[in-house]
Design a protein around this motif. Structure first.
Motif, PDB file in Angstrom:
ATOM      1  N   ASP B  86     -25.340   5.032  20.250  1.00 18.87           N
ATOM      2  CA  ASP B  86     -25.495   4.635  18.842  1.00 18.87           C
ATOM      3  C   ASP B  86     -26.137   5.721  17.993  1.00 18.87           C
ATOM      4  OD1 ASP B  86     -24.387   2.241  19.400  1.00 18.87           O
ATOM      5  OD2 ASP B  86     -26.276   1.157  19.595  1.00 18.87           O
ATOM      6  N   ASP B  87     -27.129   6.384  18.576  1.00 22.05           N
ATOM      7  CA  ASP B  87     -27.856   7.394  17.796  1.00 22.05           C
ATOM      8  C   ASP B  87     -26.974   8.593  17.465  1.00 22.05           C
ATOM      9  OD1 ASP B  87     -30.179   5.907  17.786  1.00 22.05           O
ATOM     10  OD2 ASP B  87     -30.835   6.710  19.707  1.00 22.05           O
ATOM     11  N   PRO B 177     -38.798   4.126   5.739  1.00 25.80           N
ATOM     12  CA  PRO B 177     -37.367   4.283   5.396  1.00 25.80           C
ATOM     13  C   PRO B 177     -36.853   3.233   4.411  1.00 25.80           C
ATOM     14  CG  PRO B 177     -37.585   3.264   7.538  1.00 25.80           C
ATOM     15  CD  PRO B 177     -38.978   3.542   7.073  1.00 25.80           C
ATOM     16  N   TYR B 260     -35.663  18.282  10.661  1.00 23.18           N
ATOM     17  CA  TYR B 260     -36.570  18.321  11.806  1.00 23.18           C
ATOM     18  C   TYR B 260     -38.024  18.369  11.335  1.00 23.18           C
ATOM     19  CZ  TYR B 260     -38.721  19.869  16.151  1.00 23.18           C
ATOM     20  OH  TYR B 260     -39.522  19.962  17.267  1.00 23.18           O
ATOM     21  N   SER B 264     -39.966  14.177  11.402  1.00 17.41           N
ATOM     22  CA  SER B 264     -40.152  14.221  12.851  1.00 17.41           C
ATOM     23  C   SER B 264     -40.299  12.800  13.399  1.00 17.41           C
ATOM     24  CB  SER B 264     -41.378  15.053  13.189  1.00 17.41           C
ATOM     25  OG  SER B 264     -42.501  14.515  12.543  1.00 17.41           O
ATOM     26  N   LYS B 265     -39.712  12.604  14.571  1.00 19.47           N
ATOM     27  CA  LYS B 265     -39.861  11.350  15.320  1.00 19.47           C
ATOM     28  C   LYS B 265     -39.398  10.110  14.557  1.00 19.47           C
ATOM     29  CE  LYS B 265     -41.944  13.404  18.821  1.00 19.47           C
ATOM     30  NZ  LYS B 265     -41.422  13.477  20.160  1.00 19.47           N
ATOM     31  N   THR B 266     -38.254  10.199  13.944  1.00 23.93           N
ATOM     32  CA  THR B 266     -37.653   9.004  13.366  1.00 23.93           C
ATOM     33  C   THR B 266     -36.349   8.734  14.123  1.00 23.93           C
ATOM     34  OG1 THR B 266     -36.340  10.256  11.800  1.00 23.93           O
ATOM     35  CG2 THR B 266     -38.515   9.569  11.058  1.00 23.93           C
ATOM     36  N   THR B 267     -35.749   7.604  13.846  1.00 23.43           N
ATOM     37  CA  THR B 267     -34.414   7.375  14.405  1.00 23.43           C
ATOM     38  C   THR B 267     -33.378   7.416  13.291  1.00 23.43           C
ATOM     39  OG1 THR B 267     -34.794   5.015  14.176  1.00 23.43           O
ATOM     40  CG2 THR B 267     -35.196   5.962  16.336  1.00 23.43           C
ATOM     41  N   TRP B 268     -33.825   7.545  12.050  1.00 23.64           N
ATOM     42  CA  TRP B 268     -32.901   7.644  10.925  1.00 23.64           C
ATOM     43  C   TRP B 268     -32.983   9.070  10.385  1.00 23.64           C
ATOM     44  CZ3 TRP B 268     -37.257   4.720  11.325  1.00 23.64           C
ATOM     45  CH2 TRP B 268     -38.376   5.189  10.644  1.00 23.64           C
ATOM     46  N   ARG B 270     -31.254  11.573  11.009  1.00 25.97           N
ATOM     47  CA  ARG B 270     -31.046  12.637  11.992  1.00 25.97           C
ATOM     48  C   ARG B 270     -29.615  13.122  11.910  1.00 25.97           C
ATOM     49  NH1 ARG B 270     -33.526  10.650  17.783  1.00 25.97           N
ATOM     50  NH2 ARG B 270     -35.697  10.572  17.198  1.00 25.97           N
ATOM     51  N   LYS B 279     -32.125  14.193  21.731  1.00 26.11           N
ATOM     52  CA  LYS B 279     -31.620  13.338  22.796  1.00 26.11           C
ATOM     53  C   LYS B 279     -31.213  14.109  24.042  1.00 26.11           C
ATOM     54  CE  LYS B 279     -31.791   9.225  20.964  1.00 26.11           C
ATOM     55  NZ  LYS B 279     -32.774   8.291  21.482  1.00 26.11           N
TER      56      LYS B 279
END
Lengths: 418, 321
Positions: B86-87, B177, B260, B264-268, B270, B279
């Motif tokens: 999904d990502d 977000p 980046y 940093s450290k988001t899931t959106w 990207r 990943k």
């Protein structure tokens, strides 16, 4: 000039001569004394940049004191130390020794050397939990340098003024954050991405990351409830968000941007300097009635690159510095930030940790502390960070976020344990 | 008249050494010269571009965790994993949103700046330099300025200070977000960084438009301003516009630094390269999956680029202008 000399030194001859010289030089370099040190004399160690002043100089000073090898230090200042470390371990420029956290994937892939022989003689002097967290199949793969308990720091005067008691449950923490929030001060800071409290949320909800059989143990009702409360907190307006520094840096707390901040024991000297005695510490509150307050006992360990060219020399250096040189170990643990020495003998004799908030930090470490699980790998850690990103910050259903995490973690578990 | 003068006798010898014939030896060899000049670049290309691509292709069919010399062949598993992840699929959506924001805005802003600067009669060089200078700033440095100074979430961030004057609460621009304020931060950073470069391309194209066209249009009754721009300037800039849009699209695919550093450290938010980094290649060290994702992305970029070139008529020649 004679005709013959012209023939001898035409451009082809010059080219041949040059190539010959180059070849001879190359061959000569293969043997004999080239003036360089033998292969075991130079070691490279890699550290992430510690925030406390003097730490880089200290590590380099210890290295310089070692007479058996020339030890150079790579001090990685960027936030992506892990990425740089892992990618460099694949190359010829890999460090001979490096600091990191215990992870089974490094053992399984043969990246770290077995250090059992140098630790065994003093094994009983180490914190047993630290030894356990570095052990795979009876072999010990790293030497713990420091233990770093992480908990909440709070401003006593602010809590008194707002008539707030030190929270022991997550609900109380949320209420406290609301009461402590004023026009210029937010009640609580847990880092911008909230990842500092990932692990403590699991433990405080009465769960674990993995069980004894290395199966998922974090996907419980308690954790789901905790995630929902964290979402409430995130949207409450009582949380400091978008601070210039992350939670490992006490600047937000020291500058009065927040009344309570999650941070590590390393920050105590800086906080003492900024706020005097107007502060205290408390563990992450319990999430549910079946949970328990918790403290994450982080820290850093030294590992030897098993694929390096100087494994034996690197092990000798690790033994010299992190097992034999107690003076340096105490200096490293207490002269800059505060850390708890993993050696029991040192922890008992460290005078700076015997009083005030430092002593309270040690008490919380002993009473509520949880250590790294060596089977919980970096990829699994990232997967659980995504749970916080998705459901706490982005409002995904916690069950759905945990299901996605399960898929990623199970993929890792299958690769590691079959 | 004598026909056997010494000069005549010498002619055959002169013809023998005619410069029309290629000289023998390496210095005279055009083949040698070709390899001399292109060889080093071809070697570099082979070592640093083609070899890694081939190696990546090879890795993508192996279980390559924590190693780039794997031995466990797994077929198309890495491709299946990446295409069902999904990502990774979501990152293609992020790219689409980003491209939809950044390509038209950069195109419009750089063209607008070019038109303004091109018309200026004084301090033209100064303004060109002012708008071009951000191109020299690194994306990382610009990201840090945007993140810590302008769009910091605390009360002393520049934007929050301005909002505070109007009684508006602090906004956590990059942390929350909902609503997705992070797009404002990312798009403005990149606009500032790259609009000046494309402005220079448009200025060069504007200067290539013959004045006679405008004069003829004026005689035919075209009004200066929008009408002239719409029917003279814009069509004349078609080739440059196509190239600019192509470059912008490729740059959008390659977006990494500001995402980046800002998110940093988001899931959106990207884009594909950040997703691949997180990943597959970064902390997880899954070089097989990373390689598969990179190759999927390469194929996608080639397909989109060819399609875009076809639609916009890139390279059709003068008649397409």
């Amino acid at each position: 000039m004679s005709a013959s000399s012209n023939t001898n030194w035409d451009r082809r001859t010059v080219l041949r001569a040059a190539m010959g010289l180059a070849a001879a030089g190359g061959l000569a370099a293969c043997g004999g004394n080239t003036g360089r040190s033998s292969s075991g004399d130079t070691l490279v160690q890699m550290f992430h940049a510690y925030g406390e002043a003097g730490t880089e100089q200290a590590i380099k000073r210890y290295a310089k004191a070692y007479k058996e090898a020339n030890v150079t230090t790579q001090w990685i200042t960027s936030a992506d130390f892990e990425s740089k470390l892992f990618s460099s371990l694949l190359t010829d420029n890999a460090p001979d020794l490096f600091e990191f956290h215990p992870q089974i994937q490094m053992v399984k892939s043969g990246q770290v050397a077995d250090l059992t022989d140098i630790i065994d003689p003093v094994k009983d002097d180490f914190n047993p939990a630290d030894i356990k967290s570095h052990t795979v199949d009876g072999k010990i793969y790293g030497v713990r340098m420091i233990d770093d308990p992480q908990f909440f720091f709070y401003r006593k005067s602010m809590l008194e003024k707002a008539k707030v008691e030190v929270p022991t449950t997550l609900d109380e923490l949320m209420e406290a954050a609301a009461k402590l929030t004023t026009g210029k001060v937010k009640g609580l800071y847990m880092g911008n991405d909230l990842h500092s409290v990932n692990d403590t949320l699991i433990w405080s909800a009465g769960a674990q990351h993995l069980d004894e059989k290395n199966q998922i143990a974090y996907h419980t009702d308690g954790v789901v409830e905790g995630l929902k409360k964290m979402r409430q907190l995130f949207t409450s307006g009582d949380l400091l968000l978008g601070a210039p520094t992350e939670s490992w840096d006490p600047s937000s707390f020291n500058q009065g941007l927040c009344a309570i901040q999650f941070c590590g024991m390393w920050a105590m000297p800086a906080i003492q300097d900024a706020l005097g005695d107007d502060w205290g510490v408390f563990p992450f509150p319990k999430v549910t009635d079946s949970g328990k307050q918790s403290v994450y006992n982080g820290g850093w360990s030294m590992f030897v690159n098993a694929k390096g060219k100087n494994v034996d020399a690197a092990k000798e250096y690790v033994k010299w510095l992190w097992i034999d040189q107690k003076e340096y170990q105490e200096d490293w643990a207490t002269s800059y930030g505060f850390h708890i020495p993993p050696r029991a003998s040192l922890a008992e004799s460290a005078t700076k940790l015997k009083s005030g908030n430092a002593a309270e930090g040690v008490r919380l470490f002993n009473e509520f502390g949880h250590f790294d699980n060596i089977g919980w790998t970096q990829a699994m850690r990232t997967a659980f960070e995504d749970v916080f990103a998705n459901c706490v910050r982005k409002n995904m259903d916690p069950e759905k976020a945990l299901d996605r995490c399960d898929t990623a973690v199970n993929r890792e578990l299958k690769k590691l344990f079959g | 008249m004598s026909t056997t003068t010494p000069r005549d006798l010498a002619r055959p010898a002169s013809a023998k050494a005619s410069p029309a014939k290629p000289r023998r030896g390496l210095r005279g060899s055009s083949t040698f010269n070709f390899w001399l000049f292109t060889g080093p670049f071809l070697i570099g290309l082979a070592i640093f571009v083609y070899a890694p691509i081939l190696w990546s292709l090879w890795l993508s069919f192996f279980e390559a965790r924590f190693t780039v010399t794997p031995d466990k062949f797994i077929g198309f598993d890495n491709y299946t994993y990446m295409l069902t992840n999904d990502d990774f699929v979501g990152s293609l959506g992020t790219f689409t949103v980003f491209a939809a924001f950044i390509v038209p805005t950069t195109w419009a802003l750089s063209l607008g700046l070019a038109l303004l600067v091109n018309r200026m009669r004084f301090m033209r060089a100064f303004f060109r330099s002012v708008f071009f200078l951000p191109t020299a700033v690194s994306y990382v440095a610009a990201s840090l300025i945007w993140k810590m100074s302008i769009f910091s979430g605390v009360r002393f961030g520049l934007m929050n200070t301005v909002l505070g004057w109007f009684g508006i609460d602090n906004i956590a621009w990059l942390i929350d977000p909902n609503p997705p304020w992070y797009w404002l931060v990312i798009v403005t950073a990149r606009l500032w960084l790259q609009a000046g470069f494309f402005m220079i391309l448009f200025i060069a194209a504007l200067q290539n438009i013959p004045d006679e066209l405008y004069e003829a249009a004026a005689i035919d009754g075209a009004k200066p301003g929008w009408q002239t721009f719409r029917y003279i300037t814009l069509p004349q800039l078609r080739a440059t516009s196509t190239a600019v849009i192509l470059l912008l699209l490729i740059a959008a695919y390659q977006a990494f630094d500001e995402f980046y550093n800002l998110l940093s450290k988001t899931t959106w938010g990207r884009p594909p390269l950040v997703e691949l980094y997180y990943k597959a290649l970064g902390e997880s060290q899954d070089y097989g999956a990373g390689s598969a994702g990179a190759l999927i992305l390469t194929v996608l970029i080639c397909a989109v680029t060819l399609l875009q070139g076809k639609i916009m008529g890139f390279g059709r020649g003068d008649e397409s202008k």
